[in-house]
Scaffold this motif. Structure first.
Motif, mmCIF file in Angstrom:
data_model
loop_
_atom_site.group_PDB
_atom_site.id
_atom_site.type_symbol
_atom_site.label_atom_id
_atom_site.label_comp_id
_atom_site.label_asym_id
_atom_site.label_seq_id
_atom_site.Cartn_x
_atom_site.Cartn_y
_atom_site.Cartn_z
ATOM 1 N N TYR A 39 0.815 -1.219 0.000
ATOM 2 C CA TYR A 39 0.000 0.000 0.000
ATOM 3 C C TYR A 39 0.847 1.267 0.000
ATOM 4 C CZ TYR A 39 -4.215 -2.734 0.595
ATOM 5 O OH TYR A 39 -5.243 -3.604 0.392
ATOM 6 N N PHE A 86 -0.052 5.166 0.627
ATOM 7 C CA PHE A 86 0.655 5.781 1.751
ATOM 8 C C PHE A 86 1.276 7.111 1.346
ATOM 9 C CE2 PHE A 86 4.923 6.142 3.787
ATOM 10 C CZ PHE A 86 4.514 6.467 5.066
ATOM 11 N N ALA A 113 -0.845 9.810 3.357
ATOM 12 C CA ALA A 113 -0.146 10.077 4.614
ATOM 13 C C ALA A 113 1.045 11.019 4.431
ATOM 14 C CB ALA A 113 0.316 8.767 5.248
ATOM 15 N N THR A 164 6.220 3.536 11.230
ATOM 16 C CA THR A 164 5.178 3.599 12.259
ATOM 17 C C THR A 164 5.185 4.940 12.975
ATOM 18 O OG1 THR A 164 5.286 1.201 12.597
ATOM 19 C CG2 THR A 164 4.295 2.513 14.357
ATOM 20 N N GLN A 186 5.546 9.461 9.246
ATOM 21 C CA GLN A 186 5.015 9.359 7.882
ATOM 22 C C GLN A 186 5.488 10.562 7.063
ATOM 23 O OE1 GLN A 186 2.334 8.769 10.593
ATOM 24 N NE2 GLN A 186 3.542 6.887 10.492
ATOM 25 N N ALA A 215 -4.605 -5.535 5.846
ATOM 26 C CA ALA A 215 -4.397 -4.101 5.635
ATOM 27 C C ALA A 215 -5.720 -3.343 5.681
ATOM 28 C CB ALA A 215 -3.698 -3.866 4.299
ATOM 29 N N LEU A 221 -6.119 -0.403 8.385
ATOM 30 C CA LEU A 221 -6.304 0.975 7.929
ATOM 31 C C LEU A 221 -7.640 1.552 8.391
ATOM 32 C CD1 LEU A 221 -4.881 0.695 4.290
ATOM 33 C CD2 LEU A 221 -3.811 1.802 6.256
ATOM 34 N N GLY A 260 -4.762 3.236 11.192
ATOM 35 C CA GLY A 260 -4.354 3.696 9.874
ATOM 36 C C GLY A 260 -2.974 3.167 9.494
ATOM 37 N N TYR A 261 -2.190 3.999 8.820
ATOM 38 C CA TYR A 261 -0.876 3.552 8.356
ATOM 39 C C TYR A 261 0.090 3.240 9.494
ATOM 40 C CZ TYR A 261 -2.255 4.321 3.572
ATOM 41 O OH TYR A 261 -2.900 4.224 2.367
ATOM 42 N N LEU A 265 -0.776 -0.225 10.376
ATOM 43 C CA LEU A 265 -0.401 -1.178 9.331
ATOM 44 C C LEU A 265 1.085 -1.520 9.404
ATOM 45 C CD1 LEU A 265 -1.055 -2.758 6.725
ATOM 46 C CD2 LEU A 265 -0.563 -0.652 5.450
ATOM 47 N N PHE A 266 1.931 -0.493 9.535
ATOM 48 C CA PHE A 266 3.372 -0.752 9.579
ATOM 49 C C PHE A 266 3.782 -1.397 10.902
ATOM 50 C CE2 PHE A 266 3.286 2.832 6.415
ATOM 51 C CZ PHE A 266 3.577 2.018 5.327
#
Length: 426
Positions: A264, A268, A272, A329, A332, A391, A395, A400-401, A404-405
């Motif tokens: 993604y 991202f 982000a 994480t 961003q 994911a 998300l 969110g991101y 995810l990370f």
């Protein structure tokens, strides 16, 4: 048939000896053999990823513009399910093949031709239904080819050379992905021409490898288990073979972490990072990722082979990839994205350099190498199915991101715990 680059190999087969095809290899493979395996793998991955990245989405938009995302998802999803079955089943069949041309080569050619036929079907597909049929044929053929090409490593490569060869196999996947994108976006822009060019490259790589490398056959009178008993044990028992189970789990988690960290990135960068040109930014990130992957794969492969140790390099790769996930994480930003790209590529390349060495060293039996490596390849394929589902949840509902990370980092660290469970490999 042309004289093999690797030279003839002879082995007296009697009732008291193991056939040469099943014996543990001791002679180092030559650069010519390695180069042909590398090219065949590049063609294989180009045939898979050029359609996934470019051709299938464009065709879905052309055939069903109002529901292009759904159409693309259905085509790739059904194809992914086919790949999960094709890989171990073709591997199992090749393990039992007693052709005078060898165990693997007939299936390598058959897989390449089936994959090329599927690409030709896609080139002329008038509907999404025909797209599904064509892509299923591609996945069945090329995953069968993947099973046999992967099996040539334990068949032909001695243990002390496997990390180096494994690193090159990992690099071939990345290069096939990149070259496929260049082929169908820069060199050939039409759907029909793109599909047919991919088909030609797949077949050319397979034919060159088959004609110029040896594949030792099984003796005609060599006993094999009945099909019923083989199919009943198509998997690998974790209780009977715990090292294989631990190594499989490590491989699955590493690939899941990498998929969560890379699938993604375009969104991202858009949502982000707010990078002004996300497509160009993704190209820069993947370029850095690819260069770092090559460096990690080649350097760690040689170090691992020279030392005979595997697990310390897996732990190194886990640590590096986890740091990359941690960076994304907590930050961003564009500089963080660049730093993470380098670290993720370095770690994943280092892992791939030793992955095939570890996995081939814990295979339960020489008679089932391809079948068992087909089970291993499920650990490559399954994350591609699971990652989008994970994911979507992360998300939407879990941060969110950053969430995810963080999930990518947790999966990667868990892989390190799994590799510690492998007892028979240092």
């Amino acid at each position: 048939m042309t004289e093999p680059l690797d030279g003839p190999q002879t082995a007296e087969v009697t009732e008291a000896t193991v056939p040469a095809a099943l014996a543990e290899p001791t002679t180092r493979v030559r650069p010519g053999w390695t180069a042909l395996l590398f090219l065949a793998n590049i063609g294989l991955w180009l045939g898979i990823y050029a359609p996934i990245q470019v051709l299938l989405p464009e065709q879905a938009e052309l055939l069903d513009p109002a529901h292009k995302e759904v159409a693309f998802g259905v085509v790739t999803g059904v194809g992914a399910v086919v790949s999960l079955f094709a890989n171990p089943l073709v591997g199992l069949a090749s393990d039992r093949t007693k052709s005078r041309f060898g165990r693997r080569h007939p299936w390598t050619i058959a897989g390449a031709l089936a994959g090329a036929a599927g690409l030709a079907v896609l080139a002329l597909a008038p509907s999404v239904v025909v797209m599904i049929l064509g892509w299923c044929l591609v996945q069945a053929g090329l995953n069968g080819m993947l099973a046999t090409l992967t099996s040539t490593v334990p068949d032909r490569v001695p243990v002390e050379q496997r990390a180096h060869i494994g690193g090159l196999v990992g690099i071939s996947q990345m290069l096939g992905t990149v070259l496929g994108a260049v082929l169908v976006t820069v060199l050939i822009t039409g759907l029909t021409g793109g599909y047919l060019a991919c088909a030609l490259i797949v077949v050319a790589g397979a034919v060159l490898f088959v004609l110029r490398t040896p594949d030792l056959p099984l003796p005609r009178d060599w006993p094999l288990p009945r099909w019923r008993s083989v199919l009943a044990s198509a998997g690998v028992s974790p209780r009977k073979h715990p090292d294989f189970a631990w190594a499989w789990g490590c491989h699955f988690l590493i690939n899941l972490g990498n998929a969560l960290g890379t699938f993604y990135l375009l969104f991202f960068l858009t949502d982000a990072v707010h990078y002004p040109d996300p497509a160009s930014g993704l190209l820069i990130m993947m370029g850095l990722y690819g260069v770092a992957l090559v460096i990690g794969g080649l350097s760690v492969g040689r170090l691992s082979d020279s030392s005979g140790r595997r697990k310390p390099y897996v732990l190194f790769s886990v640590a590096v990839m986890a740091v990359a996930a941690l960076i994304l994480t907590v930050s961003q930003t564009w500089p963080a994205a660049l730093a993470a790209s380098v670290l993720l590529g370095l770690g994943f390349g280092a892992y791939w350099a030793v992955a095939l060495a570890i996995l081939t060293q814990v295979l339960p039996a020489a008679t089932d190498r391809a079948k068992d490596l087909g089970v291993v390849n499920i650990a490559n394929l399954l994350p591609q199915v699971i990652a989008p589902l994970v994911a979507t949840v992360m998300l939407a509902d879990f941060g969110g991101y950053p969430g995810l990370f963080a999930a990518a980092g947790v999966a990667t660290l868990a892989a390190g715990a799994f590799v510690l469970g492998v007892r028979s490999v240092r």
